[in-house]
Design a protein around this motif. Sequence first.
Motif, mmCIF file in Angstrom:
data_model
loop_
_atom_site.group_PDB
_atom_site.id
_atom_site.type_symbol
_atom_site.label_atom_id
_atom_site.label_comp_id
_atom_site.label_asym_id
_atom_site.label_seq_id
_atom_site.Cartn_x
_atom_site.Cartn_y
_atom_site.Cartn_z
ATOM 1 N N THR A 1 0.677 -1.059 0.082
ATOM 2 C CA THR A 1 -0.070 0.102 -0.068
ATOM 3 C C THR A 1 0.908 1.363 0.074
ATOM 4 O OG1 THR A 1 -0.225 -0.190 2.358
ATOM 5 C CG2 THR A 1 -1.795 -1.187 1.081
ATOM 6 N N GLU A 2 2.070 1.253 0.556
ATOM 7 C CA GLU A 2 2.878 2.378 0.501
ATOM 8 C C GLU A 2 3.712 2.487 -0.862
ATOM 9 O OE1 GLU A 2 5.301 -0.891 2.603
ATOM 10 O OE2 GLU A 2 3.100 -0.302 2.523
ATOM 11 N N ARG A 3 3.526 1.719 -1.599
ATOM 12 C CA ARG A 3 4.293 1.933 -2.939
ATOM 13 C C ARG A 3 3.872 3.201 -3.606
ATOM 14 N NH1 ARG A 3 7.645 0.286 -2.597
ATOM 15 N NH2 ARG A 3 7.791 -1.846 -2.890
ATOM 16 N N LYS A 4 4.755 4.099 -3.938
ATOM 17 C CA LYS A 4 4.466 5.418 -4.650
ATOM 18 C C LYS A 4 4.307 5.213 -6.020
ATOM 19 C CE LYS A 4 6.411 8.197 -1.208
ATOM 20 N NZ LYS A 4 7.466 9.319 -0.769
ATOM 21 N N SER A 5 3.704 6.215 -6.569
ATOM 22 C CA SER A 5 3.456 6.078 -8.185
ATOM 23 C C SER A 5 4.254 6.989 -8.645
ATOM 24 C CB SER A 5 2.002 6.733 -8.129
ATOM 25 O OG SER A 5 0.853 5.955 -7.578
ATOM 26 N N ILE A 6 4.373 6.791 -10.082
ATOM 27 C CA ILE A 6 5.270 7.708 -10.981
ATOM 28 C C ILE A 6 4.201 8.921 -11.467
ATOM 29 C CG2 ILE A 6 6.204 8.118 -13.268
ATOM 30 C CD1 ILE A 6 7.218 5.117 -12.921
ATOM 31 N N LYS A 7 4.552 10.048 -11.110
ATOM 32 C CA LYS A 7 3.572 11.130 -11.506
ATOM 33 C C LYS A 7 4.274 12.346 -12.415
ATOM 34 C CE LYS A 7 0.809 10.064 -7.432
ATOM 35 N NZ LYS A 7 0.309 10.883 -5.952
ATOM 36 N N THR A 8 3.468 12.875 -13.056
ATOM 37 C CA THR A 8 4.066 14.162 -13.853
ATOM 38 C C THR A 8 2.629 14.797 -14.539
ATOM 39 O OG1 THR A 8 5.249 14.732 -15.764
ATOM 40 C CG2 THR A 8 4.030 12.856 -16.181
ATOM 41 N N ILE A 9 3.014 16.214 -14.685
ATOM 42 C CA ILE A 9 2.196 16.875 -15.384
ATOM 43 C C ILE A 9 2.892 17.741 -16.572
ATOM 44 C CG2 ILE A 9 0.922 19.258 -15.088
ATOM 45 C CD1 ILE A 9 0.309 18.544 -12.261
ATOM 46 N N LEU A 10 2.204 17.477 -17.940
ATOM 47 C CA LEU A 10 2.668 17.974 -18.944
ATOM 48 C C LEU A 10 1.878 19.122 -19.247
ATOM 49 C CD1 LEU A 10 4.945 17.214 -20.871
ATOM 50 C CD2 LEU A 10 3.398 15.714 -22.192
ATOM 51 N N LYS A 11 2.555 20.284 -19.355
ATOM 52 C CA LYS A 11 1.747 21.453 -19.934
ATOM 53 C C LYS A 11 1.793 21.968 -21.321
ATOM 54 C CE LYS A 11 3.528 24.032 -16.617
ATOM 55 N NZ LYS A 11 3.871 25.224 -15.679
ATOM 56 N N ALA B 1 -5.342 0.864 -12.461
ATOM 57 C CA ALA B 1 -6.010 1.958 -13.044
ATOM 58 C C ALA B 1 -5.283 3.101 -12.935
ATOM 59 C CB ALA B 1 -7.013 2.340 -11.694
ATOM 60 N N PRO B 2 -4.525 3.180 -13.964
ATOM 61 C CA PRO B 2 -3.452 4.377 -14.368
ATOM 62 C C PRO B 2 -4.388 5.465 -14.840
ATOM 63 C CG PRO B 2 -3.284 2.802 -16.110
ATOM 64 C CD PRO B 2 -4.050 2.163 -15.043
ATOM 65 N N SER B 3 -4.068 6.808 -14.629
ATOM 66 C CA SER B 3 -5.129 7.849 -14.812
ATOM 67 C C SER B 3 -4.371 8.995 -15.518
ATOM 68 C CB SER B 3 -5.640 8.508 -13.748
ATOM 69 O OG SER B 3 -4.681 9.184 -12.974
ATOM 70 N N VAL B 4 -5.028 9.786 -16.715
ATOM 71 C CA VAL B 4 -4.695 10.833 -17.389
ATOM 72 C C VAL B 4 -5.715 11.940 -17.241
ATOM 73 C CG1 VAL B 4 -3.798 11.730 -19.624
ATOM 74 C CG2 VAL B 4 -3.124 9.125 -18.952
ATOM 75 N N LYS B 5 -5.265 12.877 -16.606
ATOM 76 C CA LYS B 5 -6.492 13.711 -16.400
ATOM 77 C C LYS B 5 -6.268 15.256 -17.169
ATOM 78 C CE LYS B 5 -9.164 16.185 -12.847
ATOM 79 N NZ LYS B 5 -9.598 16.310 -11.393
ATOM 80 N N VAL B 6 -7.138 15.793 -17.788
ATOM 81 C CA VAL B 6 -6.761 16.853 -18.399
ATOM 82 C C VAL B 6 -7.208 17.982 -17.490
ATOM 83 C CG1 VAL B 6 -7.445 18.292 -20.603
ATOM 84 C CG2 VAL B 6 -7.587 15.788 -20.854
ATOM 85 N N LEU B 7 -6.151 18.907 -17.442
ATOM 86 C CA LEU B 7 -6.265 19.885 -16.246
ATOM 87 C C LEU B 7 -6.741 21.217 -16.913
ATOM 88 C CD1 LEU B 7 -3.356 19.299 -14.056
ATOM 89 C CD2 LEU B 7 -5.715 18.352 -13.716
ATOM 90 N N THR B 8 -7.882 21.617 -17.018
ATOM 91 C CA THR B 8 -8.429 22.780 -17.930
ATOM 92 C C THR B 8 -8.428 24.225 -17.288
ATOM 93 O OG1 THR B 8 -10.741 22.285 -17.512
ATOM 94 C CG2 THR B 8 -9.605 21.357 -19.647
ATOM 95 N N LEU C 1 -1.743 18.063 -18.642
ATOM 96 C CA LEU C 1 -2.296 16.669 -18.643
ATOM 97 C C LEU C 1 -1.638 16.086 -17.489
ATOM 98 C CD1 LEU C 1 -1.730 15.039 -22.332
ATOM 99 C CD2 LEU C 1 -3.812 15.586 -21.058
ATOM 100 N N ARG C 2 -2.240 15.474 -16.382
ATOM 101 C CA ARG C 2 -1.691 14.975 -15.310
ATOM 102 C C ARG C 2 -1.551 13.479 -15.455
ATOM 103 N NH1 ARG C 2 -4.937 15.292 -9.945
ATOM 104 N NH2 ARG C 2 -5.968 13.496 -10.919
ATOM 105 N N VAL C 3 -0.367 12.665 -15.426
ATOM 106 C CA VAL C 3 -0.406 11.387 -15.581
ATOM 107 C C VAL C 3 0.056 10.658 -14.074
ATOM 108 C CG1 VAL C 3 0.680 9.496 -16.735
ATOM 109 C CG2 VAL C 3 0.310 11.586 -17.848
ATOM 110 N N VAL C 4 -0.649 9.686 -13.681
ATOM 111 C CA VAL C 4 -0.509 8.965 -12.500
ATOM 112 C C VAL C 4 -0.521 7.448 -12.963
ATOM 113 C CG1 VAL C 4 -1.012 8.365 -10.167
ATOM 114 C CG2 VAL C 4 -1.578 10.675 -11.029
ATOM 115 N N THR C 5 0.640 6.803 -12.806
ATOM 116 C CA THR C 5 0.821 5.221 -13.071
ATOM 117 C C THR C 5 1.763 4.621 -11.870
ATOM 118 O OG1 THR C 5 1.319 3.682 -14.671
ATOM 119 C CG2 THR C 5 2.970 5.346 -14.567
ATOM 120 N N ARG C 6 1.385 3.311 -11.597
ATOM 121 C CA ARG C 6 2.062 2.817 -10.517
ATOM 122 C C ARG C 6 2.538 1.513 -10.908
ATOM 123 N NH1 ARG C 6 -1.009 0.652 -5.812
ATOM 124 N NH2 ARG C 6 0.226 0.659 -3.800
ATOM 125 N N TYR C 7 3.857 1.318 -10.452
ATOM 126 C CA TYR C 7 4.478 -0.164 -10.889
ATOM 127 C C TYR C 7 5.097 -0.806 -9.461
ATOM 128 C CZ TYR C 7 3.329 0.089 -15.857
ATOM 129 O OH TYR C 7 2.715 -0.007 -16.969
#
Length: 282
Positions: free
Chosen positions: A80-90, A239-246, A257-263
């Motif tokens: 549960t404590e495993r962190k995700s890879i996250k980034t925001i691309l503008k 459940a990786p997510s890509v969210k559009v930040l408008t 574009l916010r990306v969250v993915t976990r491995y």
Amino acid sequence: MTETAAANPELLADQVASLLVQPLEAASVVLASGPQIFDTAGVMRVPKLVSGSTPTFVGEGGLIPDTADVDFDELTLMPTERKSIKTILKYTNELVRQSVIGIDAVMKARLVKDVSDALDTALLTGDGADDSITGIINQDDVQTDIWDPTDPDTLMDAIGLAVAAEVMPNRWFINGADFVKLRKVKETTGSKKYVLESDLTKDATYRLLGIPVTVTNKLEEGTAILADVSQVAIARDIAPSVKVLTERYAEYDQIGLRVVTRYDLGLLHPEGVIVLGLEQGS
């Protein structure tokens, strides 16, 4: 009805798959090498057989021994404590309007490269600090040996370690500079045949002593991996997510574009992985 980013800030699962997951599998040198990938939403325990029975020869009518004891262990992935890879691309709205090529394709390529670079670095060399991924070279109980890309004997020694552990290695991971050194090595003095051969039937695939080679600068020069990648287990969050930040960057007329993915990564049979280094030894 036309779909808009404002109406669909969270991309649908099939959209995320085509935008991130599928391209990432192809772009990542580790994911593309053939490890076992498990999709999971939480903690996953993979059973491992540590020891089994020893069958014996028994004559007709003889008593079959029933003293065999099978011992299991388990590999725990995605705590549960495993962190995700996250980034925001503008990017700006002007870029969208003025681009002469499809901005979606460009952003997709940039997104996949950034995430695959971070993921491969973690899967290969991550130290597990701060609840991140522990990469292959830092996994417990892997075998180690000396690595000299100019000396074919060290390559054979690595294969020997794998054979002694009764595994069949099927992938080399080698640094780019070491790869160039290997390209210059001939089979024998005076020979014109290189140790490292290209497979003309499979694009630019190279084989070293019959085993496919993956070149990656995510490994430092002087470090290489020989592995049976079927023994590498990778847990992937379903459940990786890509969210559009408008709205967040609206005052700058930008979209994000916010990306969250976990491995996570573990080894089913650590002895099936040989980590080679200039000063390492088994």
